[in-house]
Design an enzyme around this catalytic site. Structure first.
Site, PDB file in Angstrom:
ATOM      1  CB  VAL A  29      50.480 -24.001  -3.014  1.00 34.30           C
ATOM      2  CG1 VAL A  29      50.257 -22.553  -2.705  1.00 34.30           C
ATOM      3  CG2 VAL A  29      51.516 -24.370  -1.901  1.00 34.30           C
ATOM      4  CB  SER A  30      47.905 -28.454  -5.405  1.00 35.19           C
ATOM      5  OG  SER A  30      48.332 -27.766  -6.475  1.00 35.19           O
ATOM      6  CB  THR A  31      52.317 -31.309  -5.709  1.00 34.03           C
ATOM      7  OG1 THR A  31      51.453 -31.969  -5.979  1.00 34.03           O
ATOM      8  CG2 THR A  31      52.377 -31.908  -4.218  1.00 34.03           C
ATOM      9  CD  GLU A  33      47.417 -24.261  -6.712  1.00 33.39           C
ATOM     10  OE1 GLU A  33      46.462 -23.721  -6.989  1.00 33.39           O
ATOM     11  OE2 GLU A  33      47.689 -24.629  -5.680  1.00 33.39           O
ATOM     12  CD  GLN A  34      54.176 -27.397  -2.680  1.00 35.58           C
ATOM     13  OE1 GLN A  34      54.604 -28.333  -3.180  1.00 35.58           O
ATOM     14  NE2 GLN A  34      54.247 -27.028  -1.582  1.00 35.58           N
TER      15      GLN A  34
END
Length: 676
Positions: A29-31, A33-34
């Site tokens: 997950v990308s930042t 998406e987090q």
């Protein structure tokens, strides 16, 4: 039968025989998406349930938390580990499970290259969200759609973001990014920062009076007028600020020379915009500053010598050595760490200059010895090629598959168009309405064809990159052959530098003896040439020689002078590094020259020859451990610097990434590259 189809049959055969497929899940997950709540734990639950539902054996998990999907496999730590594991024999898993397609990658390069390599190894990727994997034609078709969607989504987000920035810039608003020194942002617009503007005006006044950026930086630092980050000024950063677009022309060029561009040079995101700034300097002031700058004499950079290991030598302070030309014709390598961190700080290290001829001669001798060993060279080339290749995709097979798919898709469109036209006629549509109906019918097919053609273009580019690796290997073999066939011949420095670049030569300076630029130490030479030890001066010894030393009119303590010279002979210290208790270094040097020239020193030392003493200072030999991927060779030489001072060198890294060609050319010519 293609390699992919063969691998798919093998996996299917295992399932038919009742053998449980082994699966690992890959979580990313990308930042962004987090921030939306899509964390690793959420994705992990989805993939674990999917593996259980499929009846596969869950044998491992790989996690890249907070990494962008535009990064390739080797740039994601755990995905890189997954790829290394997949190449093991026997193969440790059959399936890689991801929660959704965009986890695989956000660009074609980041998406396909590792998926295809896994396919060629007989490992397939399954996607939970739409319940498919790429072991079947239908699954591969769905994966292409997911890849296209992930990339289109990324581009759409970027276009929306960049579009808003473009509008702000066109309205004269602050579009983001670094604010030039002297200005700030208020209510979304640029405004003068009064404190920083006062620093700029002070710098202007000082430069017009002193005509030296170094002198101006020293004064500003002493007055506490610092940079925006609270750092001290240097000659370079002060000149860059004062002669920049903002200070000189009261404007910012948004999307200027460093903006992202296409291959044809056009801007990728938006258009270039010039944003006017509130003025700090009047027009007549900037005109006067330009005139003062143009009146300053410019020193042409020294040229004429190629430094074959410039930028490859790492100093004890962590900086690098670069070639340096002296006007007197002295060529050496100087540590970049000696450059002042800010005006008035002085050099940050005391790394000595390395004599270019001595260092290069020793390193090149080791390289020639290596290249003369055919078996070692063969092993070296084999490993080098294997490690350089970042992926192992069969590009020829992929292109053949894509060509077939493109041909089939084109045929489908050719068949569909007349069918759609007949259906439009049956509905009574004519003219533009009929054309629109046909276009609507074939639009999804045309989009699939465009995506296939785009993928083929990308694979062609990746194939060219792989061919470039092969070309470099051939260049390596060609240059190595030249050296092997001319071991005793003098090759050009340019050819040596190119070969060292291909060999990825890395050398680290790990120990430095006292720096000794210029002529050799006369005191050391006197003791060394006579093979005499350096005596210890006792009270009795002084009584024996004091009548020789003279100096009734001098204010210097003659015994202290003799002790200073003996100390220098024992330690090899430079004159300027002598302990302060011995007095003025220049006076000591003058007295030494007089005593040596008149024979006084020799007479005095003859009277002290029976006194106990120590060995004269002598430089240790230079030690090299030159790293040539993947082998390392070692040697020692006597002279590492201009007068024989000691420098030990060893391997810096097991494999360092190569610098861009432009930077390398700058390094070879002994000139630092321009800042980006």
């Amino acid at each position: 039968m293609g390699k992919t189809l063969t691998s798919a049959i093998k996996v299917a055969d295992r399932a038919v025989r009742g053998e449980t497929l082994r699966a690992v899940d890959y979580l990313r997950v990308s930042t962004e998406e987090q921030a939306k709540g899509f964390g690793i734990a959420y994705s992990g639950k989805k993939t674990a349930r999917y593996i259980e539902r499929k009846g596969w054996e869950h044998v491992g998990t790989y996690v890249d938390d907070g990494l962008s999907g535009s990064l390739e496999a080797h740039e994601r730590d755990d995905l890189d580990r997954l790829m290394h594991d997949s190449r093991k024999s026997p193969r440790p898993f059959d399936m890689v499970v991801v929660n959704e397609g965009r986890v695989i990658g956000r660009t074609g390069r980041a998406f396909w290259r590792w998926v295809w390599e896994l396919e060629d190894l007989g490992v397939y990727v399954a996607v939970v969200k739409k319940d498919y994997d790429n072991s079947t034609p239908a699954g591969r078709s769905q994966m292409r759609k997911d890849a296209d969607y992930a990339e289109e989504e990324r581009e759409l987000i970027r276009e929306r973001t960049q579009g808003g920035i473009q509008e702000a810039a066109e309205d004269g608003m602050y579009p983001g990014g670094q604010v030039p020194f002297g200005w700030t942002v208020k209510d979304g617009r640029y405004a003068v920062n009064k404190k920083q503007a006062a620093t700029l005006r002070r710098a202007y006044e000082l430069y017009m009076a002193k005509r030296s950026w170094q002198a101006v930086a020293l004064t500003l630092n002493s007055e506490g007028k610092l940079t925006a980050r609270g750092q001290r000024w240097t000659r370079k950063n002060l000149r860059r600020v004062m002669t920049g677009e903002a200070a000189m022309n009261n404007r910012i060029i948004w999307r200027g020379k460093n903006a992202a561009r296409r291959a044809d040079g056009t801007l990728i995101y938006g258009e270039q915009v010039i944003i006017d700034l509130p003025k700090i300097f009047k027009k007549k002031e900037t005109k006067a500053l330009r005139a003062a700058l143009e009146a300053q004499p410019r020193q042409a950079p020294a040229r004429g010598r190629v430094y074959i290991v410039s930028g490859l030598l790492t100093s004890p302070c962590g900086s690098v050595y670069r070639g340096h030309n002296h006007r007197a014709g002295v060529y050496d390598y100087q540590c970049k760490g000696r450059t002042e961190a800010y005006a008035g700080a002085g050099g940050t290290c005391n790394c000595p200059a390395l004599n270019a001829d001595s260092v290069e001669e020793s390193i090149w001798a080791d390289v020639v010895a290596l290249l003369g060993d055919a078996e070692r060279m063969k092993a070296m080339a084999k490993e080098w090629i294997g490690e350089i290749a970042s992926e192992h995709v069969d590009h020829v097979s992929r292109l053949a598959q894509l060509d077939q798919q493109i041909a089939e898709q084109s045929q489908v469109i050719d068949v569909t168009m007349p069918v759609a036209a007949r259906q439009a006629a049956k509905r009574g549509l004519v003219g533009a309405e009929a054309e629109a109906a046909v276009e609507t019918a074939i639009r999804p097919l045309a989009q699939d064809l465009a995506n296939l053609e785009k993928m083929r273009s990308e694979v062609t580019a990746w194939q060219r990159e792989a061919e470039e690796v092969t070309r470099r290997a051939r260049d390596f073999e060609r240059l190595a052959g030249i050296v092997r066939d001319n071991l005793t011949a003098d090759l050009t420095p340019e050819l040596k530098a190119e070969l060292l670049y291909l060999l990825d030569c890395q050398v680290e300076v790990v120990q430095c003896a006292p720096k000794r630029l210029g002529v050799a130490c006369a005191l050391r030479e006197w003791f060394a040439s006579r093979k005499r030890s350096v005596p210890t001066l006792t009270d009795e010894g002084w009584e024996r020689i004091k009548h020789l030393m003279g100096g009734s009119r001098s204010k210097m303590d003659r015994r202290l002078v003799v002790e200073a010279l003996l100390h220098k002979a024992r330690t090899g210290a430079r004159w300027k590094d002598m302990p302060a208790e011995y007095g003025n270094p220049r006076s000591l040097q003058t007295q030494t020259d007089r005593w040596l020239a008149s024979g006084t020193w020799e007479a005095a030392m003859e009277l002290l020859k029976d006194e106990p003493g120590e060995s004269v200072w002598s430089p240790e030999p230079t030690e090299f451990k030159v790293s040539l991927k993947p082998l390392a060779i070692e040697s020692r030489i006597g002279d590492g610097t201009q007068d024989g001072s000691s420098t030990a060198l060893r391997r810096r890294t097991p494999y360092a990434r190569r610098s861009p060609a432009g930077r390398r050319r700058a390094e070879l010519s002994g000139r630092a590259p321009r800042s980006p």
